[in-house]
Write a protein that holds these residues in place. Structure first.
Motif, PDB file in Angstrom:
ATOM      1  N   VAL A   5       1.009  -1.067  -0.210  1.00 50.97           N
ATOM      2  CA  VAL A   5      -0.153   0.156  -0.055  1.00 50.97           C
ATOM      3  C   VAL A   5       1.033   0.999   0.039  1.00 50.97           C
ATOM      4  O   VAL A   5       1.732   1.484   0.817  1.00 50.97           O
ATOM      5  CB  VAL A   5      -0.937  -0.114   1.126  1.00 50.97           C
ATOM      6  N   LEU A   7       0.950   5.682  -0.512  1.00 56.40           N
ATOM      7  CA  LEU A   7       0.177   7.100  -0.552  1.00 56.40           C
ATOM      8  C   LEU A   7       1.225   7.447  -1.737  1.00 56.40           C
ATOM      9  O   LEU A   7       2.325   7.886  -1.641  1.00 56.40           O
ATOM     10  CB  LEU A   7       0.405   7.599   0.772  1.00 56.40           C
ATOM     11  N   MET A  29      -4.434  -0.025   4.325  1.00 53.52           N
ATOM     12  CA  MET A  29      -5.180   0.894   3.438  1.00 53.52           C
ATOM     13  C   MET A  29      -5.719   2.027   4.698  1.00 53.52           C
ATOM     14  O   MET A  29      -6.118   3.225   4.314  1.00 53.52           O
ATOM     15  CB  MET A  29      -6.248   0.326   2.519  1.00 53.52           C
ATOM     16  N   CYS A  32      -3.484   4.592   5.307  1.00 55.14           N
ATOM     17  CA  CYS A  32      -3.087   5.264   4.089  1.00 55.14           C
ATOM     18  C   CYS A  32      -4.297   6.369   3.807  1.00 55.14           C
ATOM     19  O   CYS A  32      -4.031   7.562   3.700  1.00 55.14           O
ATOM     20  CB  CYS A  32      -2.981   4.600   3.056  1.00 55.14           C
ATOM     21  N   LYS A  36      -3.855  10.488   3.584  1.00 52.48           N
ATOM     22  CA  LYS A  36      -4.289  11.031   2.637  1.00 52.48           C
ATOM     23  C   LYS A  36      -5.334  12.381   3.056  1.00 52.48           C
ATOM     24  O   LYS A  36      -5.038  13.321   2.317  1.00 52.48           O
ATOM     25  CB  LYS A  36      -5.224  10.177   1.668  1.00 52.48           C
ATOM     26  N   CYS A  52      -4.527   6.658  -2.582  1.00 54.88           N
ATOM     27  CA  CYS A  52      -3.871   5.529  -1.891  1.00 54.88           C
ATOM     28  C   CYS A  52      -4.034   4.220  -2.778  1.00 54.88           C
ATOM     29  O   CYS A  52      -5.166   4.494  -3.412  1.00 54.88           O
ATOM     30  CB  CYS A  52      -4.649   5.091  -0.728  1.00 54.88           C
TER      31      CYS A  52
END
Length: 74
Positions: A5, A7, A29, A32, A36, A52
């Protein structure tokens, strides 16, 4: 290469969005997406976009940093 994963930060260059930075997010996630949202609040939305995603990455020897990424084939 392994799936991780990340960003990703895109910035406008010559009128088009271009990938400028990426950050490995080992916590998944959810973390992330949290990062974000914070990044979007602290940046100019007309010049930068954050995303992401699961990407294929070449990792450093210690497994903590992304050396290169490519878009994951679906």
């Amino acid at each position: 290469m392994k799936e991780v994963v990340a960003l990703c930060m895109f910035m406008i260059v010559n009128g088009e969005f271009e990938l400028k930075e990426h950050l490995y997010v080992p916590d998944g996630m959810g973390k992330c997406l949290e990062m974000k949202r914070e990044s979007e609040r602290n940046s100019n939305p007309s010049r930068t976009k954050f995303m992401c995603g699961n990407v294929m990455a070449q990792m450093s020897d210690d497994g903590k940093h992304i050396l290169a990424i490519t878009k994951k084939d679906d």
